[in-house]
Design an enzyme around this catalytic site. Structure first.
Site, PDB file in Angstrom:
ATOM      1  N   ASP A 166       0.831  -1.199   0.000  1.00  0.00           N
ATOM      2  CA  ASP A 166       0.000   0.000   0.000  1.00  0.00           C
ATOM      3  C   ASP A 166       0.863   1.245   0.000  1.00  0.00           C
ATOM      4  OD1 ASP A 166      -0.221   1.332   3.067  1.00  0.00           O
ATOM      5  OD2 ASP A 166       0.427  -0.754   3.014  1.00  0.00           O
ATOM      6  N   SER A 167       0.403   2.267  -0.718  1.00  0.00           N
ATOM      7  CA  SER A 167       1.049   3.572  -0.759  1.00  0.00           C
ATOM      8  C   SER A 167       2.507   3.441  -1.206  1.00  0.00           C
ATOM      9  CB  SER A 167       0.917   4.246   0.615  1.00  0.00           C
ATOM     10  OG  SER A 167       1.263   5.604   0.547  1.00  0.00           O
ATOM     11  N   ALA A 168       3.462   3.860  -0.380  1.00  0.00           N
ATOM     12  CA  ALA A 168       4.867   3.685  -0.743  1.00  0.00           C
ATOM     13  C   ALA A 168       5.191   2.214  -0.971  1.00  0.00           C
ATOM     14  CB  ALA A 168       5.768   4.257   0.350  1.00  0.00           C
ATOM     15  N   ILE A 192      -2.294  -1.111  -3.566  1.00  0.00           N
ATOM     16  CA  ILE A 192      -3.337  -0.405  -2.829  1.00  0.00           C
ATOM     17  C   ILE A 192      -2.946   1.068  -2.693  1.00  0.00           C
ATOM     18  CG2 ILE A 192      -4.674  -0.347  -0.701  1.00  0.00           C
ATOM     19  CD1 ILE A 192      -3.680  -3.310  -0.278  1.00  0.00           C
ATOM     20  N   HIS A 290      -6.834   8.213   1.146  1.00  0.00           N
ATOM     21  CA  HIS A 290      -5.549   7.551   1.327  1.00  0.00           C
ATOM     22  C   HIS A 290      -5.424   7.073   2.779  1.00  0.00           C
ATOM     23  CE1 HIS A 290      -1.503   6.842  -0.314  1.00  0.00           C
ATOM     24  NE2 HIS A 290      -1.103   6.988   0.935  1.00  0.00           N
TER      25      HIS A 290
END
Length: 327
Positions: A166-168, A192, A290
């Protein structure tokens, strides 16, 4: 003394169109946003990196849920990287999971319950990697750790591997997938709300420049922490959208949050994979923000998306495309 804040950058985006978040975001999601801000407040400016990590870790602990029954968990070094391994009673396949946190915060504990629940819901062995963080370890340190851990997992367990994050961590999963595509062992990737290196001067980066939970200024600031200078161009180890070759990639599914400056990265990545003859889908979750993974027990929209993510991981692990004729 190094300091930063996830909302301390004051880039002027005042001329950008404002999304109507009061109508886009529902009550349960607003409650989640307020609870997040209670633990990780926007005014947390000027703290050292260590203090910011403490705040983030306390926030994650406040949302953490107990492990589901029927799984075992252990920490082990794989490829020189400390990893946490989640095992169901019988695991036929394995998925790597890379945590989010802007390449700056997070670790094995921050996403511990997420990984445990994915293990229980999918029947997959989940391996979470504790990659090095910036600014102490700038790019390509995190990427190198994730690639090394993934290669060790491929050596350790037979069968295909699913990449996820997810994200980074979604960015890292995609970059590692690009590096390992020639092995024939990657069955798919599930990203994600990932940061994939899209054009920050257009699309969702402008429409949602002031989104709750993550702003365009935040995105730009995390880039300054990860890289000692301007983000590198044409370097897929830093951002998968910087690659010039999207052939040979496994089936790819991107779950974007509607109210997120990163939302269009998933659409652009999907289009690149499709144009190269691959299979990809971009799912935009209506009204989500987010970081919604922590809301999966309190926000119905988030719970539904988490269930879709688990179902997608299960399907891809067995070589099944879960979206019918949908590319």
């Amino acid at each position: 003394m190094i300091s930063y804040s996830r909302r301390s950058v004051t880039t002027d985006h005042s001329s950008m169109p404002e999304a109507d978040y009061q109508n886009l975001i529902d009550g349960p999601t607003w409650a989640f946003i307020r609870e997040t801000d209670r633990w990780y407040p926007p005014e947390a400016v000027g703290l050292t990196i260590a203090e910011q990590r403490d705040v983030y870790n306390r926030m994650c602990a406040a949302f953490r849920k107990p492990h589901p029954a029927g799984i075992t968990v252990r920490d082990e070094s794989l490829g020189g990287v400390m990893c946490r391994i989640y095992e169901p009673t019988q695991a036929a396949q394995t998925a790597m999971y890379f945590h989010g946190g802007g390449f700056v915060v997070g670790g094995l504990d921050s996403h511990d319950d997420v990984c445990a629940e994915l293990c229980a819901a999918t029947g997959l062995r989940i391996v979470s990697a504790d990659y090095r963080l910036a600014p102490e370890h700038r790019h390509p340190a995190a990427y190198e750790d994730c690639l090394s851990a993934s290669r060790a997992v491929l050596d350790r367990w037979p069968g295909p591997l699913i990449m996820a994050g997810d994200s980074a961590g979604g960015s890292l999963a995609a970059s590692v997938t690009h590096a390992l595509r020639g092995t024939g062992r990657i069955n798919g990737q599930v990203l994600i709300y990932p940061s994939l290196g899209g054009d920050r001067s257009t699309g969702s980066y402008l429409t949602h420049a002031h989104a709750p939970m993550l702003t365009l200024a935040d995105v730009e600031f995390y880039l300054t922490i990860r890289h000692p200078g301007p983000p590198p161009e044409h370097d897929p180890t830093a951002a998968a959208l910087q690659d010039n070759d999207f052939t040979g990639l496994p089936p790819s599914v991107i779950f974007a949050a509607e109210c997120d400056p990163l939302a269009d990265d998933g659409r652009e990545y999907r289009d690149r994979v499709l144009a190269a003859g691959g299979r990809a889908a971009s799912i935009v979750d209506t009204g989500l923000v987010h970081g919604w993974l922590r809301a999966r027990h309190s926000v119905p929209r988030a719970a539904e998306s988490f269930a879709r993510i688990a179902a997608t991981l299960r399907a891809l692990s067995t070589g099944v495309w879960p979206f019918g004729d949908r590319a």
